[in-house]
Enzyme design. Structure first.
Site, PDB file in Angstrom:
ATOM      1  N   CYS B 121       0.810  -1.223   0.000  1.00 15.24           N
ATOM      2  CA  CYS B 121       0.000   0.000   0.000  1.00 15.24           C
ATOM      3  C   CYS B 121       0.839   1.267   0.000  1.00 15.24           C
ATOM      4  O   CYS B 121       0.302   2.356  -0.221  1.00 15.24           O
ATOM      5  CB  CYS B 121      -0.946   0.013   1.198  1.00 15.24           C
ATOM      6  SG  CYS B 121      -2.201  -1.271   1.095  1.00 15.24           S
ATOM      7  N   HIS B 258      -3.045   7.024   3.627  1.00 11.79           N
ATOM      8  CA  HIS B 258      -3.603   5.816   3.028  1.00 11.79           C
ATOM      9  C   HIS B 258      -4.997   5.610   3.605  1.00 11.79           C
ATOM     10  O   HIS B 258      -5.189   5.677   4.819  1.00 11.79           O
ATOM     11  CB  HIS B 258      -2.707   4.633   3.350  1.00 11.79           C
ATOM     12  CG  HIS B 258      -3.253   3.321   2.875  1.00 11.79           C
ATOM     13  ND1 HIS B 258      -3.840   3.176   1.628  1.00 11.79           N
ATOM     14  CD2 HIS B 258      -3.315   2.106   3.470  1.00 11.79           C
ATOM     15  CE1 HIS B 258      -4.233   1.920   1.490  1.00 11.79           C
ATOM     16  NE2 HIS B 258      -3.932   1.258   2.583  1.00 11.79           N
ATOM     17  N   ASN B 288     -10.586   1.265   0.595  1.00  8.46           N
ATOM     18  CA  ASN B 288      -9.132   1.098   0.575  1.00  8.46           C
ATOM     19  C   ASN B 288      -8.732   0.600  -0.814  1.00  8.46           C
ATOM     20  O   ASN B 288      -9.073  -0.514  -1.201  1.00  8.46           O
ATOM     21  CB  ASN B 288      -8.746   0.092   1.667  1.00  8.46           C
ATOM     22  CG  ASN B 288      -7.265  -0.237   1.718  1.00  8.46           C
ATOM     23  OD1 ASN B 288      -6.534  -0.066   0.746  1.00  8.46           O
ATOM     24  ND2 ASN B 288      -6.822  -0.717   2.870  1.00  8.46           N
TER      25      ASN B 288
END
Lengths: 331, 331
Positions: B121, B258, B288
């Site tokens: 990520c 994030h 996400n």
């Protein structure tokens, strides 16, 4: 690509490599395929390759190689502050292979940064470049770069020209600033050749949830196309690379090429107009180990004395992409 | 990690993002799962996520985002000399996703270097750092960094806590040297948490040739463990990151985290001791998006005026690893 302005300091303090325990000889391949004895050797120029067992995972092999590199340097894992994975194919998509290696090295609670760089067979060269940039910027002091690949997991023996030439293995190097340097580096991608070397299954497009068609889980290579694209651009690429470092071919003590194939190694010699004695060739004993080839041949050259302190080595090769890459190191 | 010595020049000339055409609302998830109306929204804090169709591949979405970033900059693909892929999961193992994007951008015969960086990520943050180092070293002048992820290819809806919160998408930025800079950056990996977020199938260990056990082709998340590892280290990590740049929390105009989960976004605010108004939160509309989250929220902040020229943005987050990463940019 613009001309880099600096020669980053980069000293290789240790190298190491690992070959899986199982060795598959070309005589065994002849028997397996029902070929006349000697055909595999004669056709592909390879005596044997190593094949990873179930316990010899990508991260297991990487750690074996890393420990040998650390031993040569006289370092321990806790000396490291950056771990760069540079495999052709990762152990698993999430998390990155460098994380698995960090954990196996006992660094699970250390905070040492660990992530991957992927430029297929040239991943190690790109990771060396990244390591040098990180060292120069003060973002790291002691770096582990490893490449570990299990080609055998994706080979299609019904297409022996893309199966017989590959082998499994891992290699690593540990690095810091110091008297060594990258004197020149270059990397060019000709994506028109992206279909020449493909492993389709394993990412977001072809996977179990969406369905995998026959053969998509096996490596596909159009060797003729790959060779055509690579050989079209290689001579000029190498000339630009050497010019960038103000280097003459004669300044190269030792060429450490990607062990792509017997044909590719012959072509590298011709493109460089250097004698075969300058080119380190271990292909017949290892095959093409994807990203692990270049660091394995580096480790071989260091341990056999073919590359000595103060000498100049050219790491170079082609990768799926098609990309051409190289780095000239003062070792 | 040693303290970096320089603030590399890095100017974001353009940003862009792409959301797949199909939008899956949480009301639709409620119906699909047989849940009471409103349960998905109440439990996971998400209104909708986008789901890529078959033609919306990783590289297709990346190119859509890249073209928007190029348009903002007033550049064309031929202005680029480096393309860095920064996806959580690649389109296919060989060759790298950046190569596919280079070809789709019409750069197949250009020689423009194209390869991937993988820090799950946090891949975009690592690729920004690499781009800045390449610009500073004179190895590149105009760089495209993209992140594109298709979470939906690996979700297990029988474990809704790891399925309901993800969405697909892509985002990109185009960069050059100039008045902007990375004022501080940091990245720490705590590999003890490597089992908390896993996608096992698709690499050398778990694949069709070797067999895939039930569930190994789906993303597995132990959210409690991931949160425990991340939250244990995050406050001190952020303090070190800001100290490294000589920065006070108050100097941060805009936090671009994030978009891991509603809980993670609340925790980021607490760890930074900054008001929610400083934190850009688009989670409810995107979920996400793995590596695409940070550049998508960057593009959102730029296009809505929440991040303006001369202001300071903190990009930060956690990734599978578990890694913590951040970069403070003067935009």
């Amino acid at each position: 690509m613009p001309s880099p302005t600096a020669s980053p300091s980069l000293t290789i303090r240790g190298t190491g490599s690992y070959l899986p325990r199982t060795r598959l000889t070309s005589a065994q391949v002849d028997a397996m395929r029902g070929w006349a004895p000697g055909r595999c050797r004669a056709r592909y120029g390879i005596d044997a390759r190593h094949v990873a067992g179930a316990e010899e995972t990508t991260s297991f092999m990487a750690v074996e190689a890393a420990r040998r590199a650390l031993d040569m340097a006289g370092w321990t894992p806790s000396d490291l502050d950056l771990i760069l994975g540079a495999c052709g194919v990762m152990e698993q998509p999430i998390p990155s292979t460098a994380v698995l290696v960090a954990d196996r090295l006992g660094l699970g609670g250390s905070g040492v940064a660990a992530y991957d760089v992927n430029a297929t067979c040239l991943s190690f060269v790109q990771a060396l470049d990244l390591a040098a940039l990180k060292l120069a910027a003060g973002e790291a002091r002691r770096v582990l770069v490893f490449s570990s690949d299990i080609a055998s997991a994706g080979l299609d023996w019904d297409r022996p020209e893309a199966a017989a030439i590959f082998g499994d293995g891992a290699a690593a190097a540990v690095l810091e600033a110091g008297e060594g340097a990258i004197l020149a580096r270059g990397f060019e991608t000709y994506a028109e050749g992206h279909g020449a070397c493909v492993l389709a299954a394993g990412g977001t497009r072809v996977n179990p949830a969406r369905g995998i068609a026959a053969g998509e889980d096996r490596f596909r290579m159009d060797g003729a196309q790959a060779f055509r694209v690579a050989s079209r651009y290689m001579p000029a690429f190498l000339a630009r690379l050497l010019a960038r470092g103000g280097l003459d071919r004669g300044a190269i003590d030792c060429v450490l090429p990607h062990q792509a194939s017997a044909q590719a190694l012959r072509h590298a010699g011709r493109a460089l107009r250097l004698g075969r004695d300058r080119i380190v060739d271990i292909f017949a004993q290892t095959g093409n180990q994807i990203a692990a080839s270049i660091p394995t041949v580096l480790d071989h050259a260091v341990r056999t004395g073919r590359l000595r302190r103060g000498q100049t080595a050219l790491l170079m090769g082609t990768s799926a992409g098609i990309s051409l890459g190289g780095a000239v190191l003062r070792f």
